[in-house]
Design an enzyme around this catalytic site. Structure first.
Site, short mmCIF file in Angstrom:
data_model
loop_
_atom_site.label_atom_id
_atom_site.label_comp_id
_atom_site.label_asym_id
_atom_site.label_seq_id
_atom_site.Cartn_x
_atom_site.Cartn_y
_atom_site.Cartn_z
N ARG A 162 38.22 73.39 -19.94
CA ARG A 162 38.53 74.10 -21.16
C ARG A 162 40.01 73.84 -20.64
O ARG A 162 40.79 74.35 -19.69
CB ARG A 162 37.87 75.62 -20.89
CG ARG A 162 36.23 75.71 -21.68
CD ARG A 162 36.00 76.60 -20.91
NE ARG A 162 33.76 77.12 -20.58
CZ ARG A 162 33.17 76.99 -19.84
NH1 ARG A 162 33.85 76.79 -18.57
NH2 ARG A 162 32.49 77.35 -19.77
N LYS A 188 34.98 80.91 -17.48
CA LYS A 188 34.38 81.96 -18.21
C LYS A 188 33.74 82.84 -17.22
O LYS A 188 32.58 82.12 -16.70
CB LYS A 188 33.84 81.94 -19.49
CG LYS A 188 35.03 80.70 -20.39
CD LYS A 188 34.27 80.24 -21.57
CE LYS A 188 33.75 81.32 -22.35
NZ LYS A 188 33.13 81.21 -23.24
N HIS A 262 39.57 70.93 -26.73
CA HIS A 262 38.43 70.60 -25.99
C HIS A 262 37.36 69.62 -26.36
O HIS A 262 36.51 69.21 -26.05
CB HIS A 262 37.10 71.66 -27.38
CG HIS A 262 36.73 72.17 -26.59
ND1 HIS A 262 37.10 73.63 -25.28
CD2 HIS A 262 34.88 72.73 -26.95
CE1 HIS A 262 35.19 73.98 -25.18
NE2 HIS A 262 34.41 73.09 -25.69
N ARG A 265 36.36 67.52 -23.70
CA ARG A 265 35.44 68.19 -22.85
C ARG A 265 34.49 67.96 -23.40
O ARG A 265 33.31 67.07 -22.13
CB ARG A 265 35.51 69.37 -23.28
CG ARG A 265 34.39 70.19 -22.60
CD ARG A 265 34.95 71.80 -21.75
NE ARG A 265 33.82 72.54 -22.05
CZ ARG A 265 33.53 73.09 -21.06
NH1 ARG A 265 34.23 72.84 -19.83
NH2 ARG A 265 32.50 74.19 -20.37
#
Length: 335
Positions: A162, A188, A262, A265
């Site tokens: 991220r 996270k 992103h 990813r």
């Protein structure tokens, strides 16, 4: 108005005790919840023509919260996902209110009944290998900024990190001297993970650290901005968009894709999936809390679905379509 309904003490106990001490929330979570509640309080103050310090808990009733959520979508043009994230912060606060102040249970319970809004799940976009390579090659390697940009893009593409994880990496999170280099990513919800990095990224990182005089053991950021501070999310997005603007001349299809940090990813996840890597391994690699989040990549891979049809021997012949001859059935069939 009784003192237990005052808003300020409940807010203070929520942030200082519940979030920080009891839930051990990350700074990012605290900041996100703080921003959501600040926006709600400012909305309530403007709507009720009161100063924020004069607001009572009972002012934040169900109708006001619903009006605030509507404004997020209608006037601020927030997506449903953003609206739901704001609501999650508000509900978390009112869970605390219900537990900390029983006299406020009725007010809290009515807010807690506000449902999460169903959001449209968009198609997961990803890049081909050639498109990823074009983006990585776009920055000028003869300049310091270009070398940093190339290394940052390579980091996103090879790790699937991220943007907050990539910009948060310090030199002491890297282990480049090992025969199999790896990096520690802080994910996270305090979910840290160690993932391998390939040799091309390891060489680029080693060169970048040497250029900036950063030793491997130092807790210093490896990706820095023009003012020698840690690269921000805005700066990271700017790097990716600048590379896309240059690479689009080589890969015109990039002009029609939502380019952001992103998307690297998503692209790595699709590449791992297409290479036969199982979903649980991809889940661990990306740091997803639930495998259901990872499963969307399987749902997005149309080529794998097509091969599945071929393997199953499913014919493309649809046969004769049903044609209703009754007026009522014709009406239903046309809806």
């Amino acid at each position: 108005m009784s003192e237990h309904l005052l808003l300020a003490p409940l807010l203070e106990s929520y942030f200082r005790r519940r979030l920080t001490k009891q839930r051990n929330a990350t700074p990012a979570t605290v900041a996100s919840y703080r921003d959501a509640l600040r926006m709600l309080i400012l909305f309530a103050a403007a709507r009720l023509r009161k100063k924020p310090a004069a607001l009572a808990l009972e002012d934040l009733d169900r109708d006001l919260v619903l009006a605030f959520l509507d404004e997020l979508e209608e006037k601020r043009n927030n997506a449903v996902a953003t609206r739901n994230a704001r609501l999650a912060a508000i509900r978390s606060f009112f869970h605390h209110v219900a537990a900390a102040d029983p006299a406020s249970f009725g007010v809290a319970q009515r807010v807690l009944t506000i449902p999460i809004k169903r959001a449209h799940i968009e198609v997961t976009h990803h890049l081909t290998k050639a498109e990823v390579d074009a983006l990585i090659a776009a920055p000028n390697p003869r300049t310091s900024r270009g070398r940093r940009d190339r290394t940052f893009l390579l980091f996103l593409a090879r790790t699937g990190a991220r943007v907050s994880e990539a910009t948060g990496v310090n030199a002491n999170d890297l282990q480049l001297e090992r025969s199999h280099p790896q990096v520690l990513l802080r994910g996270k919800g305090r979910r840290d993970r160690v993932i391998p990095i390939p040799q091309d990224l390891a060489r680029a990182l080693t060169a970048l650290l040497a250029e900036h005089g950063i030793a491997n053991h130092e807790p210093r950021p490896i990706f820095i901005g023009a003012r020698q501070e840690r690269l921000t999310r805005f700066g990271a997005t700017h790097i990716v968009r600048r590379a896309a603007a240059q690479a689009v001349t080589i890969k015109p299809a990039l002009a029609h894709k939502p380019i952001s940090p992103h998307i690297f990813r998503h692209s790595l996840a699709m590449k791992l999936l297409q290479s036969g890597v199982d979903l649980l391994t991809i889940q661990a690699w990306l740091g997803h809390a639930q495998v259901a989040t990872t499963h969307r990549y399987a749902a997005a891979d149309v080529e794998m679905m097509r091969k599945g049809l071929e393997k199953a021997g499913v014919s493309g012949d649809l046969g004769v379509r049903f044609r209703p001859n009754d007026a009522v059935l014709q009406l239903l069939n046309s809806i």
